[in-house]
Design a protein around this motif. Structure first.
Motif, PDB file in Angstrom:
ATOM      1  N   LEU A 150     148.119 -47.661  19.744  1.00 53.91           N
ATOM      2  CA  LEU A 150     148.133 -46.524  19.773  1.00 53.91           C
ATOM      3  C   LEU A 150     149.288 -45.738  19.677  1.00 53.91           C
ATOM      4  N   VAL A 151     149.617 -45.231  18.384  1.00 55.01           N
ATOM      5  CA  VAL A 151     151.046 -44.656  17.974  1.00 55.01           C
ATOM      6  C   VAL A 151     151.272 -42.865  18.398  1.00 55.01           C
ATOM      7  N   CYS A 152     152.596 -42.963  19.404  1.00 55.82           N
ATOM      8  CA  CYS A 152     152.606 -41.689  20.278  1.00 55.82           C
ATOM      9  C   CYS A 152     152.295 -40.657  19.463  1.00 55.82           C
ATOM     10  N   ALA A 153     153.094 -40.952  18.414  1.00 50.68           N
ATOM     11  CA  ALA A 153     153.372 -39.655  17.684  1.00 50.68           C
ATOM     12  C   ALA A 153     151.897 -39.344  16.615  1.00 50.68           C
ATOM     13  N   ASP A 154     150.835 -39.911  16.949  1.00 49.66           N
ATOM     14  CA  ASP A 154     149.659 -39.432  15.513  1.00 49.66           C
ATOM     15  C   ASP A 154     148.505 -38.863  17.140  1.00 49.66           C
ATOM     16  N   VAL A 155     148.854 -39.084  17.993  1.00 46.84           N
ATOM     17  CA  VAL A 155     148.120 -38.568  19.079  1.00 46.84           C
ATOM     18  C   VAL A 155     148.246 -36.749  19.248  1.00 46.84           C
ATOM     19  N   GLY A 156     146.665 -36.487  19.033  1.00 47.79           N
ATOM     20  CA  GLY A 156     146.373 -34.887  18.609  1.00 47.79           C
ATOM     21  C   GLY A 156     145.577 -34.070  19.844  1.00 47.79           C
ATOM     22  N   SER A 157     144.742 -34.653  20.937  1.00 43.96           N
ATOM     23  CA  SER A 157     145.047 -34.136  22.221  1.00 43.96           C
ATOM     24  C   SER A 157     143.921 -35.406  23.154  1.00 43.96           C
ATOM     25  N   VAL A 158     144.011 -35.726  24.460  1.00 39.65           N
ATOM     26  CA  VAL A 158     143.720 -36.307  24.896  1.00 39.65           C
ATOM     27  C   VAL A 158     142.243 -35.823  25.847  1.00 39.65           C
ATOM     28  N   LEU A 159     141.344 -36.425  26.369  1.00 35.70           N
ATOM     29  CA  LEU A 159     140.211 -35.846  26.825  1.00 35.70           C
ATOM     30  C   LEU A 159     140.037 -36.725  28.083  1.00 35.70           C
ATOM     31  N   LEU A 160     139.816 -36.539  29.353  1.00 35.45           N
ATOM     32  CA  LEU A 160     139.642 -36.682  31.011  1.00 35.45           C
ATOM     33  C   LEU A 160     138.010 -36.750  30.104  1.00 35.45           C
ATOM     34  N   ASN A 161     137.692 -37.683  30.027  1.00 37.94           N
ATOM     35  CA  ASN A 161     135.571 -37.612  29.718  1.00 37.94           C
ATOM     36  C   ASN A 161     134.896 -37.291  30.989  1.00 37.94           C
ATOM     37  N   ASP A 162     135.454 -38.639  32.168  1.00 36.44           N
ATOM     38  CA  ASP A 162     134.834 -38.631  32.911  1.00 36.44           C
ATOM     39  C   ASP A 162     135.893 -39.120  34.680  1.00 36.44           C
ATOM     40  N   LEU A 163     135.827 -39.596  36.092  1.00 38.07           N
ATOM     41  CA  LEU A 163     136.239 -39.645  36.218  1.00 38.07           C
ATOM     42  C   LEU A 163     134.949 -41.294  37.075  1.00 38.07           C
ATOM     43  N   GLY A 164     135.644 -41.977  37.366  1.00 38.87           N
ATOM     44  CA  GLY A 164     135.032 -42.865  38.143  1.00 38.87           C
ATOM     45  C   GLY A 164     135.041 -43.605  38.815  1.00 38.87           C
ATOM     46  N   GLY A 165     134.582 -44.418  40.509  1.00 41.81           N
ATOM     47  CA  GLY A 165     134.826 -44.448  41.476  1.00 41.81           C
ATOM     48  C   GLY A 165     135.432 -43.863  42.756  1.00 41.81           C
ATOM     49  N   CYS A 166     135.065 -42.586  42.295  1.00 45.14           N
ATOM     50  CA  CYS A 166     136.234 -41.381  43.440  1.00 45.14           C
ATOM     51  C   CYS A 166     134.332 -40.575  43.473  1.00 45.14           C
ATOM     52  N   ALA A 167     134.589 -40.229  45.281  1.00 48.08           N
ATOM     53  CA  ALA A 167     133.265 -39.417  45.870  1.00 48.08           C
ATOM     54  C   ALA A 167     133.550 -38.455  47.109  1.00 48.08           C
ATOM     55  N   LEU A 168     133.233 -37.525  46.374  1.00 49.55           N
ATOM     56  CA  LEU A 168     133.585 -36.342  47.663  1.00 49.55           C
ATOM     57  C   LEU A 168     132.784 -36.390  48.876  1.00 49.55           C
ATOM     58  N   PRO A 169     133.672 -35.729  49.585  1.00 53.22           N
ATOM     59  CA  PRO A 169     132.660 -35.811  50.948  1.00 53.22           C
ATOM     60  C   PRO A 169     131.506 -35.303  51.037  1.00 53.22           C
ATOM     61  N   SER A 170     131.372 -34.070  49.969  1.00 47.28           N
ATOM     62  CA  SER A 170     130.223 -32.783  49.646  1.00 47.28           C
ATOM     63  C   SER A 170     129.277 -33.207  49.044  1.00 47.28           C
ATOM     64  N   GLY A 171     130.028 -34.395  47.962  1.00 47.54           N
ATOM     65  CA  GLY A 171     127.898 -34.634  47.739  1.00 47.54           C
ATOM     66  C   GLY A 171     129.043 -34.483  46.101  1.00 47.54           C
ATOM     67  N   GLY A 172     129.962 -33.641  45.926  1.00 49.47           N
ATOM     68  CA  GLY A 172     130.550 -33.227  44.277  1.00 49.47           C
ATOM     69  C   GLY A 172     131.399 -34.669  43.725  1.00 49.47           C
ATOM     70  N   THR A 173     131.449 -33.560  42.214  1.00 49.45           N
ATOM     71  CA  THR A 173     131.673 -34.385  42.036  1.00 49.45           C
ATOM     72  C   THR A 173     133.482 -34.639  42.207  1.00 49.45           C
ATOM     73  N   CYS A 174     133.899 -35.737  41.862  1.00 48.77           N
ATOM     74  CA  CYS A 174     135.526 -35.919  41.249  1.00 48.77           C
ATOM     75  C   CYS A 174     136.917 -34.813  40.051  1.00 48.77           C
ATOM     76  N   LEU A 175     135.111 -35.451  38.863  1.00 46.84           N
ATOM     77  CA  LEU A 175     135.425 -34.763  38.019  1.00 46.84           C
ATOM     78  C   LEU A 175     135.575 -33.203  37.933  1.00 46.84           C
ATOM     79  N   ALA A 176     134.867 -32.274  38.421  1.00 48.24           N
ATOM     80  CA  ALA A 176     134.995 -30.689  38.834  1.00 48.24           C
ATOM     81  C   ALA A 176     135.581 -30.885  39.887  1.00 48.24           C
ATOM     82  N   ALA A 177     136.106 -31.342  40.581  1.00 47.65           N
ATOM     83  CA  ALA A 177     137.349 -31.025  41.174  1.00 47.65           C
ATOM     84  C   ALA A 177     138.438 -31.083  40.722  1.00 47.65           C
ATOM     85  N   THR A 178     139.047 -31.864  39.982  1.00 47.25           N
ATOM     86  CA  THR A 178     140.157 -32.056  39.159  1.00 47.25           C
ATOM     87  C   THR A 178     140.658 -30.639  37.890  1.00 47.25           C
ATOM     88  N   GLU A 179     141.940 -30.350  37.809  1.00 45.45           N
ATOM     89  CA  GLU A 179     142.250 -29.993  36.613  1.00 45.45           C
ATOM     90  C   GLU A 179     143.131 -30.688  36.266  1.00 45.45           C
TER      91      GLU A 179
END
Length: 160
Positions: free
Chosen positions: A120-149
């Motif tokens: 991957l050429v850094c200069a060619d990167v236009g954007s990055v997407l956080l598609n998902d977050l695996g391996g992470c669980a919240l005590p409330s049962g919510g998703t780590c993706l929703a709890a991540t900014e």
């Protein structure tokens, strides 16, 4: 977040309602609402909040080195935190995808993690997407993706 100031304010509202000559039923409803607000504030305070910042992209031989600043704002260790990252070129076409292990994340701690994305050429990167977050669980049962900014200082958009 439930603070002493918020709690004191809620108690003052409850006391004012009791001291005011209103119907007993209205007072009970108002106090129930105050209690519900306090409970929701308390629940939010216990929920972890994560911040994942794309800090820097740096050319490194045949790879793009990606620097992340990861903050666990919760009060519990997170053993696993696996961002699923999709890199787009400047035309919006997928250039690469990478799933990495960012954990463990100690409570109330900020960490820097770096990863090399081969071919991957850094200069060619236009954007990055956080598609998902695996391996992470919240005590409330919510998703780590929703709890991540997400945030970026790297000069490219970083979204989820």
């Amino acid at each position: 977040m439930l603070t002493r100031r918020n709690f004191t304010a809620a108690l003052a509202v409850g006391a004012a309602l009791i001291a005011t000559p209103v119907l007993a039923q209205d007072t009970l409803i108002a106090l129930s609402l105050c209690g519900a607000v306090l409970c929701s504030m308390s629940a939010r305070a216990a929920e972890p909040v994560f911040r994942l910042e794309l800090n820097k992209l740096e050319a490194n031989a045949d790879a793009c080195r990606v620097y992340f600043v990861i903050r666990n704002g919760g009060d519990q260790v997170v053993p696993s935190f696996k961002p699923d990252l999709v890199f787009f070129d400047r035309k919006g076409v997928i250039a690469s995808r990478l799933v990495v292990e960012g954990g463990p994340l100690p409570p109330a701690k900020t960490r820097v993690k770096l990863f090399d994305v081969k071919d991957l050429v850094c200069a060619d990167v236009g954007s990055v997407l956080l598609n998902d977050l695996g391996g992470c669980a919240l005590p409330s049962g919510g998703t780590c993706l929703a709890a991540t900014e997400t945030a970026s200082r790297a000069g490219v958009d970083f979204t989820k």
